[in-house]
Design a protein around this motif. Structure first.
Motif, PDB file in Angstrom:
ATOM      1  N   THR A 100      -8.883  -9.521 -18.560  1.00 42.97           N
ATOM      2  CA  THR A 100      -9.635 -10.613 -18.842  1.00 42.97           C
ATOM      3  C   THR A 100      -9.632 -11.288 -19.856  1.00 42.97           C
ATOM      4  OG1 THR A 100     -11.492  -9.378 -19.525  1.00 42.97           O
ATOM      5  CG2 THR A 100     -11.565  -9.414 -17.321  1.00 42.97           C
ATOM      6  N   SER A 101      -9.017 -12.618 -19.779  1.00 44.97           N
ATOM      7  CA  SER A 101      -8.546 -13.593 -20.966  1.00 44.97           C
ATOM      8  C   SER A 101      -9.675 -14.298 -21.597  1.00 44.97           C
ATOM      9  CB  SER A 101      -7.527 -14.296 -20.457  1.00 44.97           C
ATOM     10  OG  SER A 101      -7.540 -15.154 -19.687  1.00 44.97           O
ATOM     11  N   PRO A 102      -9.568 -14.592 -22.966  1.00 41.00           N
ATOM     12  CA  PRO A 102      -8.760 -13.825 -23.733  1.00 41.00           C
ATOM     13  C   PRO A 102      -9.102 -12.722 -24.245  1.00 41.00           C
ATOM     14  CG  PRO A 102     -10.507 -15.193 -24.913  1.00 41.00           C
ATOM     15  CD  PRO A 102     -10.715 -15.306 -23.400  1.00 41.00           C
ATOM     16  N   THR A 103      -7.908 -12.057 -24.484  1.00 41.47           N
ATOM     17  CA  THR A 103      -7.961 -10.518 -24.961  1.00 41.47           C
ATOM     18  C   THR A 103      -7.066  -9.837 -25.718  1.00 41.47           C
ATOM     19  OG1 THR A 103      -8.690  -8.372 -24.143  1.00 41.47           O
ATOM     20  CG2 THR A 103      -7.132  -9.405 -22.775  1.00 41.47           C
ATOM     21  N   TYR A 104      -6.955  -8.781 -25.929  1.00 42.77           N
ATOM     22  CA  TYR A 104      -5.900  -8.364 -26.796  1.00 42.77           C
ATOM     23  C   TYR A 104      -4.468  -8.142 -26.254  1.00 42.77           C
ATOM     24  CZ  TYR A 104      -3.718  -4.395 -29.757  1.00 42.77           C
ATOM     25  OH  TYR A 104      -2.881  -3.778 -30.579  1.00 42.77           O
ATOM     26  N   PRO A 105      -3.674  -9.054 -27.104  1.00 40.11           N
ATOM     27  CA  PRO A 105      -2.273  -9.245 -26.712  1.00 40.11           C
ATOM     28  C   PRO A 105      -1.285  -8.172 -26.054  1.00 40.11           C
ATOM     29  CG  PRO A 105      -2.840 -10.500 -28.492  1.00 40.11           C
ATOM     30  CD  PRO A 105      -3.883  -9.645 -28.300  1.00 40.11           C
ATOM     31  N   ASN A 106      -1.612  -6.814 -26.522  1.00 41.22           N
ATOM     32  CA  ASN A 106      -0.837  -6.032 -26.300  1.00 41.22           C
ATOM     33  C   ASN A 106      -1.068  -5.471 -24.740  1.00 41.22           C
ATOM     34  OD1 ASN A 106       1.149  -5.167 -28.166  1.00 41.22           O
ATOM     35  ND2 ASN A 106      -0.135  -3.928 -29.255  1.00 41.22           N
ATOM     36  N   TYR A 107      -2.160  -5.863 -24.231  1.00 39.34           N
ATOM     37  CA  TYR A 107      -2.356  -5.310 -22.804  1.00 39.34           C
ATOM     38  C   TYR A 107      -1.220  -6.370 -21.944  1.00 39.34           C
ATOM     39  CZ  TYR A 107      -6.896  -4.129 -24.372  1.00 39.34           C
ATOM     40  OH  TYR A 107      -8.118  -3.688 -24.817  1.00 39.34           O
ATOM     41  N   TYR A 108      -0.859  -7.416 -22.179  1.00 32.53           N
ATOM     42  CA  TYR A 108      -0.049  -8.310 -21.672  1.00 32.53           C
ATOM     43  C   TYR A 108       1.532  -7.762 -21.671  1.00 32.53           C
ATOM     44  CZ  TYR A 108      -3.743 -11.687 -21.298  1.00 32.53           C
ATOM     45  OH  TYR A 108      -4.776 -12.265 -21.285  1.00 32.53           O
ATOM     46  N   ASN A 109       1.743  -6.950 -23.097  1.00 36.26           N
ATOM     47  CA  ASN A 109       2.927  -6.540 -23.307  1.00 36.26           C
ATOM     48  C   ASN A 109       3.284  -5.230 -22.566  1.00 36.26           C
ATOM     49  OD1 ASN A 109       3.378  -8.610 -25.005  1.00 36.26           O
ATOM     50  ND2 ASN A 109       3.017  -7.261 -26.897  1.00 36.26           N
ATOM     51  N   ILE A 110       2.384  -4.580 -22.447  1.00 38.50           N
ATOM     52  CA  ILE A 110       2.386  -3.147 -21.690  1.00 38.50           C
ATOM     53  C   ILE A 110       2.644  -3.433 -20.259  1.00 38.50           C
ATOM     54  CG2 ILE A 110       1.157  -1.220 -20.861  1.00 38.50           C
ATOM     55  CD1 ILE A 110       2.090  -1.104 -24.031  1.00 38.50           C
ATOM     56  N   ILE A 111       1.791  -4.618 -19.725  1.00 38.54           N
ATOM     57  CA  ILE A 111       2.057  -4.650 -18.299  1.00 38.54           C
ATOM     58  C   ILE A 111       3.463  -5.194 -18.037  1.00 38.54           C
ATOM     59  CG2 ILE A 111       1.352  -6.277 -16.180  1.00 38.54           C
ATOM     60  CD1 ILE A 111      -1.395  -5.924 -17.778  1.00 38.54           C
ATOM     61  N   LYS A 112       3.960  -5.979 -18.605  1.00 37.97           N
ATOM     62  CA  LYS A 112       5.403  -6.677 -18.607  1.00 37.97           C
ATOM     63  C   LYS A 112       6.357  -5.346 -18.982  1.00 37.97           C
ATOM     64  CE  LYS A 112       8.206 -10.716 -19.686  1.00 37.97           C
ATOM     65  NZ  LYS A 112       8.414 -12.009 -20.522  1.00 37.97           N
ATOM     66  N   LYS A 113       6.272  -4.883 -20.157  1.00 38.41           N
ATOM     67  CA  LYS A 113       7.233  -3.756 -20.289  1.00 38.41           C
ATOM     68  C   LYS A 113       7.202  -2.552 -19.291  1.00 38.41           C
ATOM     69  CE  LYS A 113       8.160  -0.104 -23.877  1.00 38.41           C
ATOM     70  NZ  LYS A 113       7.584   0.612 -24.735  1.00 38.41           N
ATOM     71  N   ASN A 114       6.638  -2.483 -18.208  1.00 37.12           N
ATOM     72  CA  ASN A 114       6.467  -1.395 -17.033  1.00 37.12           C
ATOM     73  C   ASN A 114       6.722  -1.928 -15.920  1.00 37.12           C
ATOM     74  OD1 ASN A 114       5.832   1.377 -18.490  1.00 37.12           O
ATOM     75  ND2 ASN A 114       4.488   0.112 -19.460  1.00 37.12           N
ATOM     76  N   ARG A 115       6.977  -3.240 -15.744  1.00 39.36           N
ATOM     77  CA  ARG A 115       7.385  -4.088 -14.919  1.00 39.36           C
ATOM     78  C   ARG A 115       6.008  -4.270 -13.644  1.00 39.36           C
ATOM     79  NH1 ARG A 115      12.052  -1.868 -16.598  1.00 39.36           N
ATOM     80  NH2 ARG A 115      13.831  -3.377 -16.570  1.00 39.36           N
ATOM     81  N   GLY A 116       5.012  -4.146 -14.186  1.00 33.83           N
ATOM     82  CA  GLY A 116       3.671  -4.605 -13.114  1.00 33.83           C
ATOM     83  C   GLY A 116       3.493  -5.982 -13.242  1.00 33.83           C
ATOM     84  N   THR A 117       2.657  -6.173 -12.142  1.00 37.68           N
ATOM     85  CA  THR A 117       2.115  -7.638 -11.947  1.00 37.68           C
ATOM     86  C   THR A 117       0.879  -7.739 -12.691  1.00 37.68           C
ATOM     87  OG1 THR A 117       3.477  -7.620  -9.795  1.00 37.68           O
ATOM     88  CG2 THR A 117       1.676  -9.397 -10.206  1.00 37.68           C
ATOM     89  N   LEU A 118       0.705  -8.828 -13.371  1.00 39.89           N
ATOM     90  CA  LEU A 118      -0.250  -9.080 -14.156  1.00 39.89           C
ATOM     91  C   LEU A 118      -1.272 -10.038 -13.389  1.00 39.89           C
ATOM     92  CD1 LEU A 118      -2.135  -9.631 -16.732  1.00 39.89           C
ATOM     93  CD2 LEU A 118      -0.973 -11.726 -17.209  1.00 39.89           C
ATOM     94  N   VAL A 119      -2.511  -9.603 -13.158  1.00 34.64           N
ATOM     95  CA  VAL A 119      -3.717 -10.487 -12.826  1.00 34.64           C
ATOM     96  C   VAL A 119      -4.644 -11.079 -13.773  1.00 34.64           C
ATOM     97  CG1 VAL A 119      -5.449 -10.440 -10.663  1.00 34.64           C
ATOM     98  CG2 VAL A 119      -3.227  -9.204 -10.506  1.00 34.64           C
ATOM     99  N   ASP A 120      -4.717 -12.031 -14.194  1.00 34.78           N
ATOM    100  CA  ASP A 120      -5.520 -12.686 -15.179  1.00 34.78           C
ATOM    101  C   ASP A 120      -6.729 -13.135 -14.975  1.00 34.78           C
ATOM    102  OD1 ASP A 120      -6.386 -13.382 -17.544  1.00 34.78           O
ATOM    103  OD2 ASP A 120      -4.624 -14.050 -18.344  1.00 34.78           O
TER     104      ASP A 120
END
Length: 365
Positions: free
Chosen positions: A114-134
């Motif tokens: 849920t944005s805006p939020t802690y930026p590292n959540y986005y990094n963790i999702i991308k790093k593990n090749r997940g799909t972000l739902v914001d």
């Protein structure tokens, strides 16, 4: 070339902009001190009991720490009314997030933030090749639980919620969060980041730690970086049911943390005087700075943390850059501006600098 050997995530990811806003402007004449009011650190120092214990441990740092941090796990379990098997100690909350991403997120999996939020959540999702739902928050910066629920699909595996939220400092109703958790389907894990929970002043407000049970897909993250003033020691921990902790433990290969930090964390838990002092001074300074900024005409969101989210009358990035010339570092790279609570002297200096900036802008107009 080496770049061909490096993962796509590393090659494409921007560097993590920790605590930084605009490039530093030249300091104004007479400015000799730098106030880092941009990283949400404890301005009142480290727990004295923790500091004393850490100094003792330096002399025996040739010895490895307990690989499972069993003593600290036991102490944390007692503190939170759980069992040691409900606890996993990590190298700060950032490391905890990394472990969670490794076991829950992969290609084809959806993760909700849920944005805006802690930026590292986005990094963790991308790093593990997940799909972000914001799912954007409304103007009150409180999670829209209906919108989150509507976004859940059969591919959803994890929901990240920061409460109190970083960067806004806002909290949702504890009963709403509990009801939301109870409504989740069995294939979804709720991760609640409570890094700033100790700054919530309402003693009746329930931590999600109270909801941990063997049959619940719930993970709670805590840290020693904020209330205990141990940001540099890098000690955090995860609380969940034993099955989830077991899987997370598999990813935590090697030694979880350094010996000095682990023993310091144990001592910090006993330093109730320091905790009370930090909470009280944080409250006073937050109230002072909130009133000062409101009197300047800024919109200030209610904070239950050690920072304030506000909308200055000047664009946030520009405002942050101007404050840098006074030696005051804040965050101006969010939708609004964020300033960490400092000592009273630091808050007074920051308020005076803000007033001077506004005066200069008015004179230019």
């Amino acid at each position: 070339m080496i770049k061909d050997l490096v993962s796509d995530f590393v090659r494409q990811a921007p560097p993590y902009n920790f605590g930084l806003g605009e490039p530093v402007k030249s300091l104004r004449p007479g400015i000799t001190e730098i106030y880092e009011m941009n990283k949400n650190e404890n301005p009142f120092g480290i727990s004295p009991l923790a500091a004393a214990e850490m100094k003792k441990q330096v002399d025996i740092s040739n010895r490895y720490p307990d690989i499972k941090a069993a003593s600290l796990c036991k102490k944390l379990a007692v503190l939170h009314g759980l069992k040691p098997e409900n606890v996993l100690v990590t190298q700060g909350a950032t490391s905890a997030l990394g472990f969670i991403g490794e076991i829950l997120i992969r290609e084809g999996v959806e993760a909700i933030v849920t944005s805006p939020t802690y930026p590292n959540y986005y990094n963790i999702i991308k790093k593990n090749r997940g799909t972000l739902v914001d799912i954007p928050m409304g103007d009150d910066y409180v999670p829209d639980f209906k919108a989150i629920s509507d976004a859940i699909t059969d591919k959803t595996r994890v929901i990240f919620l920061c409460n109190p939220n970083n960067p806004t400092g806002t909290i949702c109703k504890d009963t709403d969060l509990i009801d939301f958790m109870n409504s989740l389907p069995s294939h979804v894990v709720l991760v609640v980041d409570e890094a700033y929970f100790d700054f919530i002043e309402d003693p009746s407000y329930k931590s999600m730690i109270s909801q941990i049970a063997d049959d619940r897909n719930l993970i709670v993250i805590r840290t020693f970086s904020k209330i205990y003033g141990m940001a540099g020691a890098r000690i955090g921990y995860i609380l969940s049911n034993p099955e989830i902790i077991g899987y997370l433990g598999i990813t935590a290969t090697g030694f979880c943390c350094n010996r000095v930090g682990l023993l310091g964390a144990e001592a910090a838990l006993d330093d109730q005087g320091f905790i009370k002092m930090t909470i009280e001074n944080n409250r006073k300074c937050r109230e002072y700075l909130t009133k000062e900024m409101e009197d300047m005409g800024f919109r200030v969101w209610p904070s239950s943390s050690n920072f304030i989210f506000f909308k200055p009358s000047i664009p946030p990035r520009e405002f942050a850059a101007e404050l840098m010339s006074f030696g005051i570092h804040i965050r101006g790279d969010f939708a609004q501006a964020r300033i960490s609570i400092g000592t009273m002297q630091q808050c007074q200096t920051a308020a005076a600098a803000m007033k001077q900036i506004l005066k200069e802008y008015q004179e230019k107009a």
